[in-house]
Structures are given as structure tokens and as C-alpha cells.
Scaffold this motif. Structure first.
Motif, mmCIF file in Angstrom:
data_model
loop_
_atom_site.group_PDB
_atom_site.id
_atom_site.type_symbol
_atom_site.label_atom_id
_atom_site.label_comp_id
_atom_site.label_asym_id
_atom_site.label_seq_id
_atom_site.Cartn_x
_atom_site.Cartn_y
_atom_site.Cartn_z
ATOM 1 N N ILE A 94 -14.515 46.122 0.545
ATOM 2 C CA ILE A 94 -14.276 47.452 -0.070
ATOM 3 C C ILE A 94 -14.083 48.190 1.204
ATOM 4 C CG2 ILE A 94 -14.740 49.169 -1.687
ATOM 5 C CD1 ILE A 94 -16.018 46.830 -3.482
ATOM 6 N N PRO A 95 -13.200 49.168 1.337
ATOM 7 C CA PRO A 95 -13.445 50.353 2.372
ATOM 8 C C PRO A 95 -14.364 51.407 2.270
ATOM 9 C CG PRO A 95 -11.203 50.451 1.180
ATOM 10 C CD PRO A 95 -12.223 48.916 0.709
ATOM 11 N N PHE A 96 -14.932 51.735 2.888
ATOM 12 C CA PHE A 96 -15.717 53.188 2.844
ATOM 13 C C PHE A 96 -15.650 54.214 4.025
ATOM 14 C CE2 PHE A 96 -18.303 50.456 5.601
ATOM 15 C CZ PHE A 96 -18.502 51.289 6.483
ATOM 16 N N ALA A 97 -16.011 55.396 3.898
ATOM 17 C CA ALA A 97 -15.974 56.310 4.995
ATOM 18 C C ALA A 97 -16.809 57.404 4.624
ATOM 19 C CB ALA A 97 -14.305 57.024 4.640
ATOM 20 N N ILE A 98 -17.756 57.681 5.728
ATOM 21 C CA ILE A 98 -18.672 58.614 5.729
ATOM 22 C C ILE A 98 -18.300 59.883 6.361
ATOM 23 C CG2 ILE A 98 -21.105 59.251 6.177
ATOM 24 C CD1 ILE A 98 -21.765 56.431 6.697
ATOM 25 N N ARG A 99 -18.047 60.926 5.626
ATOM 26 C CA ARG A 99 -17.490 62.113 6.108
ATOM 27 C C ARG A 99 -18.579 63.217 6.636
ATOM 28 N NH1 ARG A 99 -12.068 61.912 5.508
ATOM 29 N NH2 ARG A 99 -11.272 60.275 4.102
ATOM 30 N N PHE A 100 -18.179 63.903 7.599
ATOM 31 C CA PHE A 100 -19.297 65.071 8.153
ATOM 32 C C PHE A 100 -18.147 66.002 8.522
ATOM 33 C CE2 PHE A 100 -21.439 61.350 9.231
ATOM 34 C CZ PHE A 100 -22.630 61.482 8.741
ATOM 35 N N HIS A 101 -18.048 66.906 7.418
ATOM 36 C CA HIS A 101 -17.258 68.209 7.884
ATOM 37 C C HIS A 101 -17.992 69.275 8.567
ATOM 38 C CE1 HIS A 101 -14.236 66.984 4.911
ATOM 39 N NE2 HIS A 101 -15.259 66.611 4.050
ATOM 40 N N LEU A 102 -17.228 69.660 9.733
ATOM 41 C CA LEU A 102 -17.796 70.518 10.549
ATOM 42 C C LEU A 102 -17.795 72.058 10.299
ATOM 43 C CD1 LEU A 102 -16.824 68.486 13.911
ATOM 44 C CD2 LEU A 102 -18.772 68.258 12.610
ATOM 45 N N GLY A 103 -18.940 72.840 10.825
ATOM 46 C CA GLY A 103 -18.691 74.217 10.561
ATOM 47 C C GLY A 103 -17.589 74.918 11.301
#
Length: 315
Positions: free
Chosen positions: A232-241
Motif C-alpha cells: 500500500i502506498p504511503f506519503a509523509i508530507r512536511f509543508h514548509l513555512g
């Protein structure tokens, strides 16, 4: 509003109810607990990042002097603060629809600031109700992908129905916290992906005592007796300021992050592929600002997955 009500009692030369003062005494540290180093509000449950000057005015008007609330089970947010670094984590299920319109699927998302500058944020602004944001974008801002956390199967950890209400998903969040050797450690997990994908999401965070390093582990742990077939695909997102510039390193496993002040942070991960993608952030005036995001992606087998990452200040 409560401060204005108290002033109305004062103007009439009447003693305000004791419950009013008690409520303000609880609310001020909770409010400050979800504010960054610039005293401005972080972006949660569709709210916007109210400027620090406005927050300071509100707090001063209450007359309450208190330290920011670091943890409270009934509040839902956890605050890790060391030196100039502040990390704020959503460590609770979303609010039920009858209590909050426009709730977001943001469980275990985080925001981070270095002094007065925001390093990691959530997109925010879904409930800003402003002309600059079309309805379709407002709905997108409520999704798990619009928050700095792990997404499984490109789906929300808590369902968002077509009528705007929240459906099934995160029902329970387990939490443990420890302060030791000048560092802050937080471990939390949620069951939002257990029914559909057979995984619990566990996030471990460690903020160093000097505030110059945040280490994290995002784990997908098998849940229940029924084993899923395939990956199962996953993604960890870190939105930058806003204003944070990201540049990949030669090995493709890290990125250099330059803050508007010139400070440098390095992001490095293990267990997934790192890419830099476009994102957006809703500013204090309700306007969408073009930003970037770090995305760590991969595929999880039935036995689960463990992705380690670290943010370390370089200058």
C-alpha cells in the motif's frame, strides 16, 4: 468574547460570575500552547495563523498571566518547546461534527518554528470563509494531505463526507510523553487507517534540549488479525513555512532548508524516497501563498513499515 462580557459586568458595577474568570484562566494557557515563537497562532482545524500582535492584545485584555499549556488530554494538542524551537502536535481525534464545522483529518500532524520563523506548517485556512479561496480549495485544505503527517493510500485518516461532515476514521489516540535529560519525547498512535488498510500509524518525536534537532519515526504497524495482501502506498508530507527554500542534496535522501533569515536546516530521511513538491499556505490575511513541501513516499508491505527522519539546524 468572554473578556468583553467581563468588561460589561465591570461597566455595570456588578461582580462577574466566578465561572467566567475560571474559564479565562483555562483558555489563555491553552491558546498560548498552540502559538509559535512569534506568538502567532498555528494552523489547526481550518483556522488561520492569527498574527502574534493580535494574540498578545487578546491575552493582555484578559489580565491572565500564565505559561503556555504543554499537554492536556482534554485539549488534544501537545507542545514541545526547547530553546528557540517549538513543535505543536495534534494528538487527538478530530472534533465531532456537532461541535465544529469544517473539522480536518489532521491527527498526528505537526508544526514547527525556529524563533519567530515557521519551518513546518499545515496548509490551514479551510474555515477562513474568505473570497480569495474557492469552495473546492477550502475542502481540499481539510484533507490529511494538507497537513504535515503521514497519508496512507492517498486517503484521509478520518473520512470527509460530501456534505462537509466528518465520518469514520480516527476513534482513539494513544499517547505517551517524557521529559528527560533536557529533551522532550512524544509517542502517539492513531487507528484511522486500521479498518481500511490494516495499519496503525505511530509517530515518535524527540526534540533535543538545545532546540537544534527534531528526530522522528513514522511507523505503520499491523492492526487486527486479518492480513492485507500486497503493498500500500504511503506519503509523509512536511509543508514548509512561507519563504522557506528547499534544495535537494546530491544523494537524494536529504534537503537543505533555508529560512528567510538565512538560517539553515537539514532534513534527512531513511525508509522512503524524498521529493520536493509545490504546496500552499493560507496567510493571516486569508490569502493563499505559494510554498514548498517535502514528501517522503514508499510502499508498505503487510508486515508494516518504519520511516525515520530528522531535522537538524546547520547554522
Amino acid at each position: 468574547l468572554l473578556t468583553m462580557l467581563r468588561e460589561a459586568y465591570t461597566a455595570r458595577r456588578l461582580a462577574p460570575p466566578a465561572t467566567l474568570s475560571a474559564a479565562l484562566g483555562r483558555m489563555v494557557p491553552a491558546l498560548q500552547g498552540v502559538c509559535h515563537g512569534d506568538h502567532g497562532l498555528s494552523s489547526w482545524q481550518g483556522g488561520g495563523p492569527i498574527r502574534g500582535e493580535r494574540i498578545d492584545e487578546i491575552v493582555a485584555a484578559t489580565g491572565v498571566r500564565a505559561r503556555p499549556l504543554r499537554q492536556a488530554r482534554d485539549w488534544g494538542y501537545q507542545r514541545l518547546a526547547q530553546a528557540e524551537a517549538v513543535v505543536i502536535v495534534d494528538a487527538a481525534p478530530p472534533p465531532v461534527s456537532r461541535l465544529a464545522e469544517g473539522g480536518c483529518a489532521s491527527t498526528l500532524a505537526l508544526e514547527m518554528s525556529d524563533g519567530a520563523e515557521r519551518l513546518i506548517v499545515n496548509c490551514g485556512g479551510a474555515r477562513a470563509a474568505i473570497a480569495q479561496i474557492p469552495a473546492t480549495l477550502s475542502e481540499g485544505l481539510r484533507t490529511t494531505a494538507a497537513h504535515s503527517t503521514l497519508v496512507v493510500g492517498d486517503s484521509n485518516s478520518t473520512a470527509i463526507h460530501a456534505d462537509g461532515t466528518l465520518g469514520k476514521g480516527v476513534a482513539e489516540v494513544e499517547l505517551a510523553r517524557q521529559e528527560s535529560n533536557g529533551a522532550s519525547r512524544l509517542e502517539a498512535s492513531h487507528d484511522g487507517y486500521a479498518r481500511r488498510f490494516g495499519f496503525l500509524h505511530r509517530r515518535q518525536l524527540l526534540l533535543a534540549g538545545d532546540g537544534r534537532e527534531l528526530r522522528g519515526d513514522d511507523m505503520l504497524l499491523p492492526a487486527g488479525r486479518k492480513r492485507k495482501v500486497g503493498t500500500i502506498p504511503f506519503a509523509i508530507r512536511f509543508h514548509l513555512g512561507a519563504g522557506v527554500e528547499a534544495a535537494p542534496t546530491a544523494d537524494g535522501m536529504a534537503a537543505l532548508l533555508r529560512l528567510p533569515s538565512g538560517r539553515l536546516w537539514q532534513f534527512r530521511c531513511r525508509g522512503g524516497s524524498l521529493t520536493i513538491e509545490e504546496s500552499l499556505w493560507i496567510d493571516p490575511d486569508g490569502r493563499p501563498v505559494s510554498t514548498q513541501q517535502l514528501v517522503v513516499s514508499g510502499e508498505a508491505a503487510a508486515g508494516g513499515e518504519n520511516i525515520s527522519w530528522a531535522l537538524k539546524r546547520a547554522t
